[in-house]
Design a protein around this motif. Structure first.
Motif, PDB file in Angstrom:
ATOM      1  N   ASN A   1       0.875  -1.158   0.000  1.00 43.68           N
ATOM      2  CA  ASN A   1       0.000   0.000   0.000  1.00 43.68           C
ATOM      3  C   ASN A   1       0.914   1.209   0.000  1.00 43.68           C
ATOM      4  N   SER A  56       0.482   4.247   0.262  1.00 43.85           N
ATOM      5  CA  SER A  56       0.221   5.274   1.274  1.00 43.85           C
ATOM      6  C   SER A  56       0.942   4.962   2.565  1.00 43.85           C
ATOM      7  N   GLY A  71      -7.519  -0.581   3.274  1.00 39.91           N
ATOM      8  CA  GLY A  71      -6.258   0.162   3.261  1.00 39.91           C
ATOM      9  C   GLY A  71      -5.413  -0.110   4.480  1.00 39.91           C
ATOM     10  N   ASP A 101      -8.013   2.780  -5.255  1.00 37.94           N
ATOM     11  CA  ASP A 101      -8.409   3.605  -4.119  1.00 37.94           C
ATOM     12  C   ASP A 101      -9.153   2.744  -3.102  1.00 37.94           C
ATOM     13  N   THR A 102      -8.487   2.369  -2.016  1.00 40.38           N
ATOM     14  CA  THR A 102      -9.119   1.463  -1.055  1.00 40.38           C
ATOM     15  C   THR A 102     -10.255   2.124  -0.286  1.00 40.38           C
ATOM     16  N   SER A 103     -10.278   3.459  -0.255  1.00 41.83           N
ATOM     17  CA  SER A 103     -11.369   4.122   0.461  1.00 41.83           C
ATOM     18  C   SER A 103     -12.692   3.960  -0.262  1.00 41.83           C
ATOM     19  N   TYR A 130      -4.783  -3.635  -3.910  1.00 34.24           N
ATOM     20  CA  TYR A 130      -4.846  -2.822  -2.681  1.00 34.24           C
ATOM     21  C   TYR A 130      -3.614  -1.920  -2.581  1.00 34.24           C
ATOM     22  N   ASP A 148      -3.535   1.793  -3.254  1.00 29.46           N
ATOM     23  CA  ASP A 148      -3.721   3.238  -3.017  1.00 29.46           C
ATOM     24  C   ASP A 148      -2.729   4.055  -3.838  1.00 29.46           C
TER      25      ASP A 148
END
Length: 590
Positions: free
Chosen positions: A407, A409, A538, A567-569, A579, A581
């Motif tokens: 991920n 992020s 996320g 975009d995991t959100s 997964y 981001d």
């Protein structure tokens, strides 16, 4: 999004940001996040905008650009292309599997001498709704309960009709007319009709629970059925280009000619359910709630019917005596849900499982006595096992890629690159996998590489992260430049799923190789379904997963890299990519 696992530091997002920490006294550290998301996004949009047969060169170039972006941002590190190996006792007769995987195998042609039940082992899964299924474990069960218009029998890449009698295409290739088999019934006795197909396809396109909308709407990597979209990009209810001609005949209209229609239709998301069984699309109230439909019942046309599902424990299905094709000889199939490799092996050695895989720690290639057929499959015997039995053996070179992903992020690019530098593919294949797979330096398998075998070999030659060696020097350099040192390391958790001891061992190896360089990694083993749930939330940093192609199309795998789709959100209903981001680095996302 900030993801904190094991008390580790969290990281800033878009652009070249700063490392933040749980401890307010910690100093900030500059680092690169990624810089190639825009390139991947543009490449995917070029693929989507050029779906026709005349644009193959454009798509080929774009596929390579996506692979380059994945490699250069190191959002995903391929570890190996898979070889499926299966073992079964001599009282069992199972069709020989093909390269597209065991989740295509229906057990109506499996025989078990001296028993009425076929006993198998499964990883965890928690839903039976075909439009929600994205993993091998649930797909393997769904294939027994529900059916698609076409199929790859036992995963062999030669598509056959399943629920259709015939099909025709218009001269321009845009209109496909399908005629269903007459006399096919659902498990409750209702006749299969064209209205059921339209309803099922509408659910895949319109339901809030669908995780593969693009497989029916997208012209590249999907079917590409005509449809209207609303202001939010969703499919306008009942706008799919599907016309009912009569009870057994229907037409679908595509946006672009698509020679892969019959292949795409094999995907489990296209499985046909009775019209109106769930009220999750406009025009239907539903006969059962979605929760009930997802976990407590099934009503398909498959060779087996739902009996019971105990999440985390087991699943049993029973024979459909009114099946439209070959009726199963076994009365039932039972899956023991078990992800512990030691326990699974013991379970199989006690002959509680008839057909199984074995962990590498118990694997001895010298016990294989097999010959290779024209499809590259090795078929013969393996043994003897510690229980004195010699089993049938099948090894299948699959169209699959296994990997560690990140991920972005939560794990900065220098750390991801450092992991790649210390990864020794050759060591992993030889010492950990015991040659149960081949080295992977790309997500796309060599057999499907867009520019052919020569192009793939050039790609491997250009792999920048010291291939087949543990390059701690380069790893340390890239970490030091980003401010991560032995005294001020980046902390992260490596999450592996419980059914893969090889990934667990590789995770430990990488942790040890990174030690002292500026990365403190800890490892955890979690259930497969938990890993999926946390991925969608996320809530992962570095994690193991794999992808097996359900049909041989590069786009089928590459759709998951479109940064906006990672975009995991917005997962799982609005986005369905990997997964990663990766979207946080897009200019219009920052």
């Amino acid at each position: 999004m900030l993801a904190l696992l094991g008390g580790s530091a969290s990281v800033g997002l878009a652009g070249c940001s700063a490392l933040l920490s749980d401890d307010e006294d910690d100093e900030e550290t500059d680092f690169e996040v990624s810089e190639h998301a825009e390139k991947a996004q543009a490449a995917w949009e070029r693929i989507i905008d050029n779906p026709g047969p005349d644009a193959e060169d454009t798509r080929t170039e774009a596929y390579i650009e996506i692979e380059e972006a994945v490699r250069d941002d190191m959002v995903l590190m391929p570890t190996h292309h898979s070889k499926g190996e299966f073992f079964w006792y001599d009282y069992v007769d199972i069709p020989k599997l093909g390269a597209l995987g065991r989740h295509h195998l229906q057990h109506n042609r499996t025989e078990v001498e001296g028993d009425t039940e076929l006993n198998l082992i499964s990883a965890t899964f928690d839903e039976l709704d075909p439009i929600m299924s994205t993993d091998t474990a649930s797909s393997e069960v769904i294939a027994q309960l529900y059916e698609t218009l076409t199929t790859y029998p036992a995963g062999v890449a030669e598509v056959e009709n399943q629920l259709i009698e015939s099909f025709e295409t218009s001269e321009d290739g845009l209109t496909w007319t399908f005629t269903l088999k007459d006399g096919v019934q659902f498990h409750d006795g209702q006749d299969l009709t064209a209205d059921d197909v339209k309803y099922s396809f509408r659910r895949l396109a319109e339901s809030e629970y669908s995780e593969r909308v693009n497989f029916i709407t997208a012209s590249t990597g999907g079917l590409g059925i005509e449809h209207e979209t609303d202001g939010d990009g969703g499919v306008v209810p009942d706008s799919l280009g599907i016309e009912i001609v009569d009870d057994l005949t229907f037409e679908i209209t595509l946006n672009e000619p698509n020679p892969a229609v019959l292949d795409v239709l094999t995907y489990s998301g296209f499985a046909v359910v009775p019209e109106g069984i769930v009220g999750d699309i406009d025009g239907y109230d539903g006969e059962v709630s979605h929760d009930e439909f997802r976990t407590e019942m099934a009503n398909g046309t498959g060779p087996f019917e739902y009996d019971e599902l105990n999440p985390g424990e087991g699943m049993r299905i029973v024979r459909n005596d009114n099946y439209h094709d070959t009726v199963a000889s076994v009365e039932s199939v039972h899956w023991e849900i078990n992800e512990d490799p030691e326990s699974k092996f013991t379970y199989a050695m006690e002959q509680n499982a008839d057909f199984f895989e074995i962990p590498t720690s118990y694997y001895d290639p010298s016990l294989i006595d097999a010959e290779t057929d024209d499809s590259g499959r090795e078929f013969g015997t393996y043994g003897e096992f510690e229980n004195g039995e010699t089993t049938s053996y099948l090894a299948v070179p699959e169209l699959g890629t296994f990997y560690f992903a990140f991920n972005v992020s939560n794990v900065p690019r220098p750390v991801r690159k450092a992991v790649a530098y210390v990864m020794d593919h050759e060591e992993f294949i030889n010492d950990v996998l015991q040659n149960r797979g081949t080295e992977a330096f790309s997500f796309t398998p060599p057999a499907m590489w867009p520019t052919g075998q020569d192009g793939y070999e050039d790609w491997v030659d250009e792999w920048p992260y010291s291939p087949n060696e543990t390059d701690r020097g380069s790893a340390g350099d890239v970490l030091e430049e980003a401010g991560f040192t032995e005294d001020e390391p980046f902390e992260m958790t490596v999450s592996t799923y419980e059914t893969s001891p090889a990934f667990q061992e590789l995770g430990e190896l990488l942790r040890e190789k990174l030690a002292g360089l500026g990365v403190d990694a800890n490892t955890e083993n979690i259930q497969f379904s938990t890993l999926q749930d946390r991925g969608e939330d996320g809530d992962l940093e570095m994690f193991s997963l794999g992808w097996i192609w359900s049909w041989p199309d590069v786009a089928y795998g590459h759709f998951g890299f479109e940064p906006k789709n990672t975009d995991t959100s917005r997962m799982p209903s609005e986005t369905n990519g990997y997964y990663l981001d990766w979207q946080v680095n897009l200019e219009d996302e920052s």
